[in-house]
Design a protein around this motif. Structure first.
Motif, PDB file in Angstrom:
ATOM      1  N   ALA A   1       0.827  -1.209   0.000  1.00 42.36           N
ATOM      2  CA  ALA A   1       0.000   0.000   0.000  1.00 42.36           C
ATOM      3  C   ALA A   1       0.862   1.259   0.000  1.00 42.36           C
ATOM      4  CB  ALA A   1      -0.917  -0.006   1.221  1.00 42.36           C
ATOM      5  N   HIS A   2       0.278   2.383  -0.411  1.00 41.65           N
ATOM      6  CA  HIS A   2       0.974   3.667  -0.374  1.00 41.65           C
ATOM      7  C   HIS A   2       1.299   4.052   1.069  1.00 41.65           C
ATOM      8  CE1 HIS A   2       0.011   3.941  -4.523  1.00 41.65           C
ATOM      9  NE2 HIS A   2      -1.195   4.490  -4.409  1.00 41.65           N
ATOM     10  N   LEU A   3       2.437   4.705   1.244  1.00 31.79           N
ATOM     11  CA  LEU A   3       2.818   5.189   2.563  1.00 31.79           C
ATOM     12  C   LEU A   3       3.655   6.447   2.397  1.00 31.79           C
ATOM     13  CD1 LEU A   3       2.863   4.798   5.644  1.00 31.79           C
ATOM     14  CD2 LEU A   3       4.971   3.476   5.356  1.00 31.79           C
ATOM     15  N   GLY A   4       3.179   7.545   2.980  1.00 28.76           N
ATOM     16  CA  GLY A   4       3.901   8.803   2.836  1.00 28.76           C
ATOM     17  C   GLY A   4       3.972   9.206   1.372  1.00 28.76           C
ATOM     18  N   SER A   5       5.194   9.423   0.871  1.00 34.06           N
ATOM     19  CA  SER A   5       5.374   9.758  -0.548  1.00 34.06           C
ATOM     20  C   SER A   5       5.705   8.523  -1.377  1.00 34.06           C
ATOM     21  CB  SER A   5       6.501  10.793  -0.703  1.00 34.06           C
ATOM     22  OG  SER A   5       7.726  10.260  -0.234  1.00 34.06           O
ATOM     23  N   TYR A   6       5.731   7.343  -0.736  1.00 35.15           N
ATOM     24  CA  TYR A   6       6.086   6.102  -1.433  1.00 35.15           C
ATOM     25  C   TYR A   6       4.862   5.424  -2.022  1.00 35.15           C
ATOM     26  CZ  TYR A   6      10.763   6.338   0.548  1.00 35.15           C
ATOM     27  OH  TYR A   6      12.035   6.725   0.878  1.00 35.15           O
ATOM     28  N   ALA A   7       4.981   5.002  -3.270  1.00 33.46           N
ATOM     29  CA  ALA A   7       3.903   4.259  -3.922  1.00 33.46           C
ATOM     30  C   ALA A   7       3.942   2.798  -3.486  1.00 33.46           C
ATOM     31  CB  ALA A   7       4.054   4.351  -5.441  1.00 33.46           C
ATOM     32  N   GLY A   8       2.760   2.200  -3.283  1.00 33.20           N
ATOM     33  CA  GLY A   8       2.684   0.773  -2.978  1.00 33.20           C
ATOM     34  C   GLY A   8       2.708  -0.040  -4.253  1.00 33.20           C
ATOM     35  N   HIS A   9       3.224  -1.287  -4.150  1.00 31.26           N
ATOM     36  CA  HIS A   9       3.322  -2.117  -5.361  1.00 31.26           C
ATOM     37  C   HIS A   9       2.064  -2.942  -5.622  1.00 31.26           C
ATOM     38  CE1 HIS A   9       4.075  -5.410  -2.589  1.00 31.26           C
ATOM     39  NE2 HIS A   9       5.179  -4.848  -2.150  1.00 31.26           N
ATOM     40  N   GLY A  10       1.194  -3.109  -4.633  1.00 34.80           N
ATOM     41  CA  GLY A  10      -0.091  -3.754  -4.867  1.00 34.80           C
ATOM     42  C   GLY A  10      -0.104  -5.266  -4.820  1.00 34.80           C
ATOM     43  N   PHE A  11       1.043  -5.925  -4.656  1.00 33.53           N
ATOM     44  CA  PHE A  11       1.072  -7.387  -4.533  1.00 33.53           C
ATOM     45  C   PHE A  11       0.748  -7.747  -3.077  1.00 33.53           C
ATOM     46  CE2 PHE A  11       3.663  -6.543  -8.222  1.00 33.53           C
ATOM     47  CZ  PHE A  11       3.419  -7.606  -9.085  1.00 33.53           C
ATOM     48  N   ARG A  12      -0.267  -8.602  -2.865  1.00 33.14           N
ATOM     49  CA  ARG A  12      -0.740  -8.838  -1.517  1.00 33.14           C
ATOM     50  C   ARG A  12      -0.672 -10.309  -1.110  1.00 33.14           C
ATOM     51  NH1 ARG A  12      -3.207  -4.248   0.304  1.00 33.14           N
ATOM     52  NH2 ARG A  12      -3.894  -2.750  -1.250  1.00 33.14           N
ATOM     53  N   PHE A  13      -0.468 -10.507   0.178  1.00 37.77           N
ATOM     54  CA  PHE A  13      -0.464 -11.826   0.807  1.00 37.77           C
ATOM     55  C   PHE A  13      -1.732 -12.580   0.408  1.00 37.77           C
ATOM     56  CE2 PHE A  13      -0.352 -13.851   5.365  1.00 37.77           C
ATOM     57  CZ  PHE A  13      -0.046 -15.090   4.806  1.00 37.77           C
ATOM     58  N   GLY A  14      -1.555 -13.805  -0.114  1.00 34.67           N
ATOM     59  CA  GLY A  14      -2.679 -14.644  -0.481  1.00 34.67           C
ATOM     60  C   GLY A  14      -3.019 -14.620  -1.952  1.00 34.67           C
ATOM     61  N   GLU A  15      -2.575 -13.605  -2.684  1.00 35.58           N
ATOM     62  CA  GLU A  15      -2.922 -13.502  -4.103  1.00 35.58           C
ATOM     63  C   GLU A  15      -2.142 -14.500  -4.945  1.00 35.58           C
ATOM     64  OE1 GLU A  15      -4.272  -8.838  -4.574  1.00 35.58           O
ATOM     65  OE2 GLU A  15      -2.280  -9.436  -5.230  1.00 35.58           O
ATOM     66  N   MET A  16      -2.786 -14.975  -6.016  1.00 39.85           N
ATOM     67  CA  MET A  16      -2.114 -15.812  -7.000  1.00 39.85           C
ATOM     68  C   MET A  16      -1.427 -14.903  -8.014  1.00 39.85           C
ATOM     69  SD  MET A  16      -1.828 -19.149  -7.696  1.00 39.85           S
ATOM     70  CE  MET A  16      -3.336 -20.048  -7.319  1.00 39.85           C
ATOM     71  N   VAL A  17      -0.173 -15.222  -8.326  1.00 35.41           N
ATOM     72  CA  VAL A  17       0.575 -14.429  -9.299  1.00 35.41           C
ATOM     73  C   VAL A  17       1.198 -15.362 -10.334  1.00 35.41           C
ATOM     74  CG1 VAL A  17       1.108 -12.464  -7.825  1.00 35.41           C
ATOM     75  CG2 VAL A  17       2.576 -14.467  -7.747  1.00 35.41           C
ATOM     76  N   GLU A  18       1.347 -14.855 -11.541  1.00 29.03           N
ATOM     77  CA  GLU A  18       2.062 -15.577 -12.595  1.00 29.03           C
ATOM     78  C   GLU A  18       3.428 -14.923 -12.740  1.00 29.03           C
ATOM     79  OE1 GLU A  18      -0.253 -15.727 -16.160  1.00 29.03           O
ATOM     80  OE2 GLU A  18      -1.664 -17.191 -15.305  1.00 29.03           O
ATOM     81  N   VAL A  19       4.453 -15.609 -12.249  1.00 29.29           N
ATOM     82  CA  VAL A  19       5.789 -15.036 -12.174  1.00 29.29           C
ATOM     83  C   VAL A  19       6.610 -15.503 -13.371  1.00 29.29           C
ATOM     84  CG1 VAL A  19       7.829 -14.734 -10.737  1.00 29.29           C
ATOM     85  CG2 VAL A  19       5.604 -15.170  -9.663  1.00 29.29           C
ATOM     86  N   PRO A  20       7.052 -14.588 -14.231  1.00 32.95           N
ATOM     87  CA  PRO A  20       7.901 -14.996 -15.358  1.00 32.95           C
ATOM     88  C   PRO A  20       9.156 -15.708 -14.851  1.00 32.95           C
ATOM     89  CG  PRO A  20       7.140 -12.737 -15.646  1.00 32.95           C
ATOM     90  CD  PRO A  20       6.773 -13.138 -14.247  1.00 32.95           C
ATOM     91  N   ARG A  21       9.536 -16.764 -15.511  1.00 33.26           N
ATOM     92  CA  ARG A  21      10.706 -17.529 -15.083  1.00 33.26           C
ATOM     93  C   ARG A  21      11.949 -16.646 -14.960  1.00 33.26           C
ATOM     94  NH1 ARG A  21      11.284 -23.400 -16.600  1.00 33.26           N
ATOM     95  NH2 ARG A  21       9.183 -24.303 -16.587  1.00 33.26           N
TER      96      ARG A  21
END
Length: 282
Positions: free
Chosen positions: A147-167
């Motif tokens: 998540a966003h914090l201060g002036s830093y942008a959050g990346h949006g990848f969250r615990f529990g989510e399924m992701v397709e990770v390029p090799r």
């Protein structure tokens, strides 16, 4: 300015699978004791507090995968100290991954209006399927910078989510270290804690294969849990205080489901205790 956080499981000693070596991974940050903290020390993330549903699309946390060939020097040094060198897994290693294994990969936030600074983080995900160009895996450790914090942008990848990770972005592949933990906490820290929906009037988004805590009004040996859909399976992991930990099994049908806790009183029969409305995400 970049800030890098390492979030990963403690992994076992080198193992051999399909003729390929698996590596250890050591946290960059100090890992907490395996024993669960006391209730007063546990800070549980609560999914109903997630502000994404009302966040405008142009400033919603989002990001992509880090190039493993350009990892920051301090991160590479951690791998070098742990293994005497740094070498990402070859295809022969990835081809032989099983659902007992995890992969590590870096993610990087994308600056959005109002949040110009970039976060980078290394995440751990449990392997679900091995495909020609990607590894499908579920994020299995709490993230720090989604998540966003201060002036830093959050990346949006969250615990529990399924992701397709390029090799080509996978940093390490490994088998988690065996643990003596049984019952509550055996799947790790919960991704969220939920009060009964009959009190909050809320429905909670959850993911399979991810531990969550249900807040119980009371707990007895006679309490039973029931779901209203036959194709949804779950595991009651264990209790701690008035928290009952639960994990929905991989393969459970996605969508809305209601979980009820009923007390089988020997005199009056089934007595309603609590109800949780869930939406099971992929």
């Amino acid at each position: 300015m970049r800030t890098v956080g390492i979030v990963a499981a403690t992994l076992a000693t080198t193992a051999v699978v399909g003729g390929g070596a698996y590596w250890l991974y050591k946290r960059r940050k100090k890992k907490k004791d395996d024993e669960l903290a006391d209730d007063d020390d546990v800070v549980l993330k609560d999914f109903e507090d997630d502000d994404d549903p009302i966040t405008p699309d142009d400033i919603r946390p989002r990001g992509g995968f880090m190039d493993r060939n350009t990892l920051p020097d301090d991160v590479k040094q951690e791998f070098i100290e742990a293994f005497g060198g740094y070498a990402p897994p070859k295809d022969e290693i990835l081809d032989n991954l099983t659902q007992e294994d995890v992969i590590l990969f870096g993610v990087k936030s994308e600056p959005v209006p109002g949040y110009p600074e970039v976060r980078e983080e290394i995440l751990t995900a449990k392997v679900r399927t091995v495909e020609d160009t990607v590894i499908r895996a579920r994020i299995s450790e709490p993230e720090e910078f989604s998540a966003h914090l201060g002036s830093y942008a959050g990346h949006g990848f969250r615990f529990g989510e399924m992701v397709e990770v390029p090799r080509g972005v996978i940093i390490f592949a490994a088998r988690p270290k065996p643990t003596d933990v049984t019952g509550y906490g055996k799947h790790g820290r919960p991704a969220g804690t939920f009060e009964s929906s009959h009190v909050t009037k809320k429905s909670y988004d959850v993911h399979p294969g991810t531990p969550y805590d249900l807040v119980m009004p009371y707990i007895t040996d006679d309490i039973e849990f029931h779901v209203d859909r036959a194709m949804v399976r779950f595991e009651l992991v264990g209790t701690k205080g008035l928290h009952q930990q639960i994990v929905f099994k991989e393969g459970s049908m996605h969508g809305d489901v209601t979980l009820r806790a009923l007390d089988r009183d020997p005199k009056t029969g089934l007595v309603f205790v609590a109800r949780w409305n869930f939406h099971i995400e992929p």
